[in-house]
Design an enzyme around this catalytic site. Structure first.
Site, PDB file in Angstrom:
ATOM      1  N   ASP A 233       0.886  -1.159   0.000  1.00  0.00           N
ATOM      2  CA  ASP A 233       0.000   0.000   0.000  1.00  0.00           C
ATOM      3  C   ASP A 233       0.930   1.216   0.000  1.00  0.00           C
ATOM      4  O   ASP A 233       2.108   1.132   0.329  1.00  0.00           O
ATOM      5  CB  ASP A 233      -0.925  -0.022   1.221  1.00  0.00           C
ATOM      6  CG  ASP A 233      -2.145   0.876   1.004  1.00  0.00           C
ATOM      7  OD1 ASP A 233      -3.166   0.663   1.678  1.00  0.00           O
ATOM      8  OD2 ASP A 233      -2.076   1.779   0.137  1.00  0.00           O
TER       9      ASP A 233
HETATM   10  C1  GLC Z   1      -4.295   4.297  -0.280  1.00  0.00           C
HETATM   11  C2  GLC Z   1      -5.208   3.112  -0.018  1.00  0.00           C
HETATM   12  C3  GLC Z   1      -5.175   2.086  -1.116  1.00  0.00           C
HETATM   13  C4  GLC Z   1      -4.938   2.791  -2.429  1.00  0.00           C
HETATM   14  C5  GLC Z   1      -3.541   3.352  -2.404  1.00  0.00           C
HETATM   15  C6  GLC Z   1      -3.238   4.197  -3.652  1.00  0.00           C
HETATM   16  O1  GLC Z   1      -3.720   4.744   0.901  1.00  0.00           O
HETATM   17  O2  GLC Z   1      -5.069   2.441   1.230  1.00  0.00           O
HETATM   18  O3  GLC Z   1      -6.420   1.393  -1.094  1.00  0.00           O
HETATM   19  O4  GLC Z   1      -5.072   1.871  -3.509  1.00  0.00           O
HETATM   20  O5  GLC Z   1      -3.278   4.112  -1.242  1.00  0.00           O
HETATM   21  O6  GLC Z   1      -4.056   5.327  -3.658  1.00  0.00           O
END
Ligand code: GLC
Length: 755
Positions: A233
């Site tokens: 993430d």
């Molecule tokens: C965010 C979210 C994730 C998302 C990623 C990119 O913090 O937790 O679901 O796909 O970062 O935006």
């Protein structure tokens, strides 16, 4: 068609520094490319219910500045459709829009279990149950990847809250992880083969998910044979060397070379093998190859067709919670007056906040859709009733009340205002805003025929107010076409067929996670164990607002003639079942047939019943159809940490089919045979377990018989005293009179024995 790339050749040509560079992003959304070798950068971007592609012209980052795309119903809605085929189609549409924007990986579906109804991102997740999360998540993955775009199943794992999400440790026992929080991921990985998985922010039992070798290697790769790439993430990695060692392949976003430098230093210092980097780079190159689009033309996106699909999906996802006096559907051609009340009818709320936010190509509202569908004799009025800001606007309430008083029916649109449901924070309660509840009560005082339409992602508490309405239609955060879908449902052009994929509790306090949410001091204890959602309410026989699986239709269905047969035993066991479903009502409709299994007697505690299969069946009025399903050993098994595997214990199982977890129409009991699960013997195994083992038993008796002057092996009364003793204690008691050589050799061999 995929372009082949010479991965071995590229691996041989890449320098250590270039390999390290590839293992973290180039920027916010792109991977690093290596121009020298023709390795392209590919784009990964959100989100689960619509493409959120950063607008390159935007001066600064914002979740609200992205290129226009179709905003489909959120996962909370899609999860309530219980429709695998529909979600495959939605996935394909998401993939098509991603491909047209040259996106290689779409960051979704989100399939985390709805442990608490307070989780701020529950609108982005499918269910409280792993079978729904797994099967519907797999459908979305298959759909997206059918277009040559990779999916990214998230957030792996146990990311069930927003509070302190980047540090909190989810303290979860292994059986609960396997049966509840990992099972949906497992089904998707083993059946839909996603090209990527996204490692979550949080820690799992103290170790960050993005750096958790048990999760990313032992479970994901060794147990489930995942062959794709694991991406973190965004900002989830605290130690890139630990991450790559654990099995993470790509850190996002860019760390401006910081992580690459750490990886190079670690290889040179011998803290990590270059082969570990090679493994991750190979997976990235494989992903590039999988998502490389052939020279074929990119399909032009048919946004009109996607909008129609979004409207259909929203209609299939709405749940009719109550419908007293069959007040719904309204007859659009009737000579009547309908007061449409609530700003959401004109200004819909149709998605949550954060990274999943879509810049919708177009947005329907229910008011216009109702007006467009109304016949010439149907008079519609509109009153906002409340301000979306939540501010008191005194004139709005009396205006709405007088409109309701003057109308035959009042349709009141209520829901959670923007900002109440978002990534980054959890909710504080389950209640609708007071201003809305006061409006509903005032309207109900002047009009008995009230219909409530809800717009929310996570469930809201309904028990305290639903007596004011004859009908309640839960529309969820239902995407850009939701307004049109609601009009279709209210006027009967669509027949509600959604079912609750999350229990609506009577009260927040009844939720099993309530005393352990969102945790304290950086940890959150999953003290309810496997008893999440309906598993808990049923175990406690608690009344609920509306049960898991509930949803009404404008028709009715009957279940009859359930027959089952059991073939095979143990791991080969198959329970085959069939019954007859009949549409006994006046109009065509779809029934979600739910199959629940209860283990009548087991050596461990198990939920009263668990959903193990479901199917959505469409039937014309008066028609019947056979419905068949199979349950396999895994569907009857529990996860045993002692055996470190799924175990099927012989015995009776209740097989129920029904219209909800609390509306079981037919139940039968089957008996399944299975050999007793063999526990791997150790010195800590009880003497009783040793004696019961086909090999260990004779060996121990023989060993004991050789103890000088001992009646241990001969005198059953003495053995019965020591049977409940761990062997290690007996050995200590008997001391050097006991030659443990054979036992030691046996234990060395049995570590290789299949459990
Ligand atoms: C965010 C979210 C994730 C998302 C990623 C990119 O913090 O937790 O679901 O796909 O970062 O935006």
């Amino acid at each position: 068609m995929h372009e082949e790339i010479d991965i071995p050749g590229l691996m041989a040509a890449l320098t250590l520094e270039e390999k390290a560079t590839l293992l973290s992003g180039r920027d916010g959304w792109g991977t690093a490319g290596i121009e020298r070798l023709g390795i392209p950068s590919i784009t990964l971007t959100d989100g689960p219910h619509g493409l959120r592609m950063q607008d390159p012209r935007a001066a600064s980052f914002s979740f609200d500045v992205s290129l226009p795309a179709t905003c489909f119903p959120t996962a909370a809605a899609l999860g309530s459709s219980w429709d695998v085929d529909l979600l495959t189609r939605v996935g394909a549409a998401l993939g098509a829009e991603s491909r047209a924007a040259d996106v290689a990986v779409l960051l979704g579906p989100g399939i985390n279990i709805k442990r608490s109804p307070l989780c701020g991102r529950n609108f982005e997740y499918l269910s409280e149950d792993p079978v729904i999360s797994g099967r519907l998540g797999a459908a979305l993955v298959r759909g997206v990847q059918s277009t040559g775009v990779g999916a990214s199943v998230k957030h792996f794992a146990a990311n069930n809250q927003e509070t302190d999400r980047m540090r909190v440790s989810a303290e979860v026992d292994v059986r609960t992880l396997r049966e509840i929080y990992l099972a949906g991921f497992e089904h998707i990985v083993t059946t839909a083969k996603p090209w990527t998985m996204m490692a979550a922010y949080n820690r799992v039992n103290g170790v960050y998910a993005a750096q958790n070798g048990w999760l990313l290697t032992e479970v994901l790769r060794d147990d489930w044979a995942f062959d794709g790439l694991v991406v973190s993430d965004w900002g989830a990695v605290t130690d890139p060397v630990a991450a790559v060692t654990a099995g993470l392949d790509l850190e996002m976003p860019s760390t401006n070379g910081g992580s690459a430098a750490q990886l190079v230093d670690a290889v040179k210092a011998g803290r990590i093998e270059e082969a570990d980097l090679d493994r991750a780079v190979t997976r990235l190159l494989t992903l590039i190859e999988r998502t490389a689009q052939g020279s074929g033309p990119v399909e032009k996106v048919d946004f009109a067709q996607h909008h129609t699909l979004a409207r259909r999906a929203a209609a299939e996802s709405a749940v009719l919670l109550k419908n007293d006096d069959a007040i719904l559907p309204l007859d659009p051609d009737a000579r009547m007056s309908v007061a449409v009340i609530g700003e959401f009818a004109r200004t819909p709320t149709f998605q949550g906040g954060g990274s999943s936010r879509v810049n919708a190509v177009q947005v329907d509202n229910a008011l216009d859709a109702l007006a467009a569908a109304a016949g010439e004799h149907l008079r519609l009025s509109f009153s906002p009733g409340f301000a979306l800001s939540g501010e008191e606007e005194p004139a709005l309430l009396p205006e709405a009340v007088s409109a309701a008083e003057a109308a035959d029916v009042a349709v009141v649109f209520l829901g959670l205002p923007e900002g109440m449901e978002s990534e980054g924070h959890d909710r504080e309660h389950l209640d609708l805003p007071d201003v809305q509840l006061r409006l509903l009560e005032a309207v109900a005082r002047v009009n008995r025929d009230v219909v409530v339409v809800l717009a929310n992602g996570g469930v809201v508490q309904v028990t305290s107010w639903e007596r004011h309405a004859k009908a309640v239609l839960e529309g969820w955060l239902n995407g850009q076409a939701g307004g049109g879908a609601i009009a279709d449902l209210l006027f009967g052009r669509a027949n509600p067929c959604g079912r609750l994929a999350e229990t609506i509790p009577l009260r927040l306090q009844d939720n099993p996670s309530h005393l352990n949410f969102p945790g304290t001091d950086g940890t959150v204890l999953y003290g309810e164990r496997i008893y999440v959602g309906y598993r808990y309410y049923d175990a406690k026989d608690l009344p609920v607002g509306h049960p898991f699986g509930h949803g009404l239709s404008y028709t009715t269905f009957a279940y009859s003639d359930l027959r089952t047969e059991v073939d095979g035993e143990g791991e080969e066991a198959v329970v085959r079942a069939r019954f007859t479903l009949t549409n006994t009502g006046p109009v065509a409709g779809k029934e979600v047939v739910q199959v629940y299994v209860g283990d009548v007697a087991c050596s461990v505690d198990r939920p009263v019943r668990e959903l193990k299969a479901f199917t959505k069946v469409e039937l014309a009025p008066g028609r019947s159809t056979p419905v068949e399903f199979e349950l396999r050993a895994r569907d009857l098994s529990f996860f045993s940490p002692a055996h470190d595997r799924w175990v099927l214990e012989a015995g009776d199982f209740d097989i129920s089919v029904g219209a909800s977890s609390r509306d079981l129409r037919l139940t039968t009991t089957v008996t399944v045979a299975a050999p007793p699960p063999v526990l791997p013997l150790t010195l800590e195994s009880l003497v009783r377990e040793w004696l019961a083992d086909p090999i260990g038993g004779p060996l121990l008796r023989q060993t004991l018989s050789r103890v000088r002057g001992s009646a241990l092996a001969a005198d059953p009364t003495i053995l019965s005293m020591v049977e409940s003793m761990p062997l290690s204690r007996l050995i200590t008691m008997v001391g050097d009179r006991l030659d443990t050589g054979d036992i030691t050799r046996f234990l060395e061999q049995t570590t290789a024995r299949e459990p």
